[in-house]
Design a protein around this motif. Sequence first.
Motif, mmCIF file in Angstrom:
data_model
loop_
_atom_site.group_PDB
_atom_site.id
_atom_site.type_symbol
_atom_site.label_atom_id
_atom_site.label_comp_id
_atom_site.label_asym_id
_atom_site.label_seq_id
_atom_site.Cartn_x
_atom_site.Cartn_y
_atom_site.Cartn_z
ATOM 1 N N LEU A 93 6.949 103.644 43.633
ATOM 2 C CA LEU A 93 6.668 104.251 42.334
ATOM 3 C C LEU A 93 6.427 103.218 41.242
ATOM 4 O O LEU A 93 6.111 103.558 40.110
ATOM 5 C CB LEU A 93 7.833 105.166 41.945
ATOM 6 C CG LEU A 93 8.099 106.333 42.896
ATOM 7 C CD1 LEU A 93 9.320 107.124 42.435
ATOM 8 C CD2 LEU A 93 6.895 107.256 42.988
ATOM 9 N N ASP A 94 6.581 101.958 41.564
ATOM 10 C CA ASP A 94 6.451 100.878 40.582
ATOM 11 C C ASP A 94 5.082 100.914 39.900
ATOM 12 O O ASP A 94 4.056 100.991 40.557
ATOM 13 C CB ASP A 94 6.654 99.548 41.313
ATOM 14 C CG ASP A 94 6.528 98.356 40.395
ATOM 15 O OD1 ASP A 94 6.802 98.501 39.194
ATOM 16 O OD2 ASP A 94 6.154 97.277 40.886
ATOM 17 N N GLY A 95 5.062 100.840 38.590
ATOM 18 C CA GLY A 95 3.799 100.892 37.853
ATOM 19 C C GLY A 95 3.315 99.535 37.366
ATOM 20 O O GLY A 95 2.276 99.434 36.742
ATOM 21 N N HIS A 96 4.076 98.469 37.626
ATOM 22 C CA HIS A 96 3.672 97.130 37.153
ATOM 23 C C HIS A 96 2.471 96.654 37.968
ATOM 24 O O HIS A 96 2.634 96.119 39.053
ATOM 25 C CB HIS A 96 4.813 96.135 37.322
ATOM 26 C CG HIS A 96 6.013 96.423 36.475
ATOM 27 N ND1 HIS A 96 7.090 97.126 36.931
ATOM 28 C CD2 HIS A 96 6.297 96.084 35.199
ATOM 29 C CE1 HIS A 96 7.993 97.212 35.966
ATOM 30 N NE2 HIS A 96 7.535 96.594 34.901
ATOM 31 N N ASP A 97 1.270 96.841 37.423
ATOM 32 C CA ASP A 97 0.096 96.493 38.232
ATOM 33 C C ASP A 97 -0.718 95.347 37.664
ATOM 34 O O ASP A 97 -1.801 95.051 38.157
ATOM 35 C CB ASP A 97 -0.786 97.728 38.451
ATOM 36 C CG ASP A 97 -1.314 98.311 37.145
ATOM 37 O OD1 ASP A 97 -0.945 97.809 36.064
ATOM 38 O OD2 ASP A 97 -2.102 99.269 37.207
ATOM 39 N N ARG A 98 -0.202 94.694 36.634
ATOM 40 C CA ARG A 98 -0.946 93.560 36.066
ATOM 41 C C ARG A 98 -1.171 92.495 37.130
ATOM 42 O O ARG A 98 -2.290 92.037 37.358
ATOM 43 C CB ARG A 98 -0.195 92.957 34.869
ATOM 44 C CG ARG A 98 -0.964 91.872 34.144
ATOM 45 C CD ARG A 98 -0.080 91.195 33.084
ATOM 46 N NE ARG A 98 1.085 90.567 33.695
ATOM 47 C CZ ARG A 98 1.104 89.332 34.193
ATOM 48 N NH1 ARG A 98 0.030 88.583 34.130
ATOM 49 N NH2 ARG A 98 2.191 88.850 34.749
ATOM 50 N N LYS A 125 -3.593 93.500 39.988
ATOM 51 C CA LYS A 125 -4.995 93.536 39.561
ATOM 52 C C LYS A 125 -5.555 92.134 39.367
ATOM 53 O O LYS A 125 -6.703 91.864 39.720
ATOM 54 C CB LYS A 125 -5.125 94.317 38.251
ATOM 55 C CG LYS A 125 -5.023 95.811 38.438
ATOM 56 C CD LYS A 125 -5.164 96.485 37.097
ATOM 57 C CE LYS A 125 -5.385 97.965 37.237
ATOM 58 N NZ LYS A 125 -5.537 98.603 35.932
ATOM 59 N N LEU A 138 7.553 95.187 42.146
ATOM 60 C CA LEU A 138 8.439 94.586 41.146
ATOM 61 C C LEU A 138 9.602 95.513 40.809
ATOM 62 O O LEU A 138 10.301 95.310 39.842
ATOM 63 C CB LEU A 138 7.652 94.238 39.876
ATOM 64 C CG LEU A 138 6.636 93.116 40.028
ATOM 65 C CD1 LEU A 138 5.279 93.646 40.438
ATOM 66 C CD2 LEU A 138 6.509 92.298 38.766
ATOM 67 N N SER A 139 9.791 96.533 41.618
ATOM 68 C CA SER A 139 10.794 97.537 41.256
ATOM 69 C C SER A 139 12.110 97.380 41.993
ATOM 70 O O SER A 139 13.070 98.071 41.692
ATOM 71 C CB SER A 139 10.237 98.933 41.552
ATOM 72 O OG SER A 139 10.171 99.133 42.950
ATOM 73 N N LEU A 194 -2.036 102.648 42.503
ATOM 74 C CA LEU A 194 -0.575 102.754 42.482
ATOM 75 C C LEU A 194 -0.022 103.828 43.407
ATOM 76 O O LEU A 194 -0.761 104.638 43.953
ATOM 77 C CB LEU A 194 -0.147 103.116 41.064
ATOM 78 C CG LEU A 194 -0.451 102.086 39.991
ATOM 79 C CD1 LEU A 194 -0.396 102.741 38.632
ATOM 80 C CD2 LEU A 194 0.547 100.955 40.072
#
Lengths: 133, 547
Positions: free
Chosen positions: A16-21, A24, A66-67, A42
């Motif tokens: 579920l982690d949204g840190h996609d910097r 990408k 990163l979660s 995601l």
Amino acid sequence: METNRKIKVLVTKPGLDGHDRGAKVVARGLRDAGFEVIYTGLHQTPKDIVNTIVQEDPDAVLLSILSGAHNALCPKIMELLKEHNIDDVLVAVGGIIPEEDKEYLKSFGLSGFYGPGTEIKTIVDFVKNNLKR
Amino acid sequence: MTEIEETSQKEETKEKAKHKSRSFRNLSDIEIKRLYKPQDISEFKYEQALGEPGKYPYTRGPYNNMYRGRLWTMRQFAGFGTAAQTNERFKFLIEHGQTGLSVAFHLPTIYGYESCDERSLGEVGKEGVAIDTLADMETLFDGIDLSKISTSMTINAPATILLAMYIVVAEKQGVSPEKLRGTIQNDILKEYIAQKSWIFPPEPSMRLIVDTIEYCTHHVPQWYTISISGYHIREAGSTAVQELAFTLADGFAYVEAAMERGLHVDEFAHRLSFFFNAHNNFFEEIAKYRAARRIWAKRMKNKYGAKKPESMRLRFHTQTAGVSLTAQEPENNIVRVAYQGLAAVLGGTQSLHTNSYDEALCLPTEKAVRIALRTQQIMAHETGVADTVDPLAGSYYVEWLTDKMEEEANNYFDQIEELGGVIPAIKKNFFQKEIANASYKYQREVERKERIIVGVNKYKSKEDSTPDILKIEDEVALKQLQLLSGVKKKRDNAAVKDTLGELKEAAQGTENLMPYIINAVRDYASIGEIIGTLKEVFGIYREDSIF
């Protein structure tokens, strides 16, 4: 493997982690370095990821987490790959992976463990030098 | 010419060349001059550009007295494991002088999944506290008087549910809703733009947000209904200008949506607050906050017809930039955080979260959290920076940069408007592309050493310093699953079914859903059940995976 075929890399975000910097930036960096890159986006379950691997047949898979869910999700992906008899794909993990978890993840055949601050070149070289086919 | 002279001359030329090529551009790619003089702000008029603090256009700060009247709120974001564990951390923070609570929820709660959902695998209690039902919320605030504390909840798509739970917990403590103080983040637009924890498509999501605004306006008047957030936009890799522009554009969109519902701007605008990032470039950050206040005030007054000063006054929370923390030599992060926090205070923030130095490695340990809080306390009580209001006003550089930030933000507002507004721009991936480009450019600059990150691309040390880290034990998941199944056995399941049915029916119409959600929560319906019910009516959102 033939020399002029592009190396195909799947970049993906399990869980579920949204840190996609990071994912990408790595995806684009690999593309600029001449790789063929697929980014799944995601919220991928281990099942989703393995289905994509079966369909796309990448040379390498880069998981970005990163979660803190890596110990649950990464081994699950490796198990599912085994069930599909896929053993010639490099599967690496990036994100925030504490030192003591690395050994555990290595025991499932995972590698990489590049964290924040890693240069793209490092990841490019890593993928090139560790392909399994 | 002697050999030594020649060498030194060569070095000098080399040095000059280097100097010439070194670029002095801030993180928004704005070229910074060697020196700023009166002519750089020749148009500057004190009353129009700044005004007194607490007066339109609020550039100098939302309050007349600023920190002389009251220091900023030191609000450290915390949450991990079960509600009982986070409750202990809250009490620890209150004991150490913290004046407001800030709740971090675990990802399943953020996405509206129960802890026992397949998608919650490995995530339970990891990045925040696990909240499944009202029972967890009761534990979370056990022994904490909700009439005395203000609570900020970082929750977006399911914000209505967590607010409903908070209201019911207060009710059980004997505290009426009009006494409650706090914030729900409730900013779904930046989720589509940057943080990605959406559930429903934009239109029903906006409906839920306007529902909270409308409900709170009538029943929970001291509650901040949206924390319009640039923080995550910045963390996703945007520049400071993009953070400023996209955040305020989101703010305008919420105001317009609430006005469309029939509310007058002066009824709700004073309960909107903002949440910005504090990144590395010191003056750029300060200029960003000052420009934000001025832009907001002008727009609220001139475009939306606000009459009350409170409606025009932008107030904000700041968190230092998590993305700037390095895993290399993590102790250096203490220094980064201190500079970033100082920028926020000089920019006039109303509350501040200072990051812990170990956050590029793990969730923060108690020691790291204490140092982070102490950093704020040292700033507040030892440095004297809070003694006078907006101390940098009138600086040629700061005023020039504040104007420049406003100008660049206005350019973005025009572009967004041309695309048809924020939601159409999201659907066209406008923000997502702008941020991805900025973030990739930044990474390239760091790798080419055009931007120096100490300990990462310069002054690297050989020895590896690994601090003690906090691990969330896997027993947490097990414990949470037991708690959840216990609640489901104990509650009146027929009542849950009824209230969820009523909620579904209401969702199909146009009524405000808050009362229905409060009823469901009171019957101990889980977040997963409530969100699941709404998904049946609203559907779910999918994004294009661009990079």
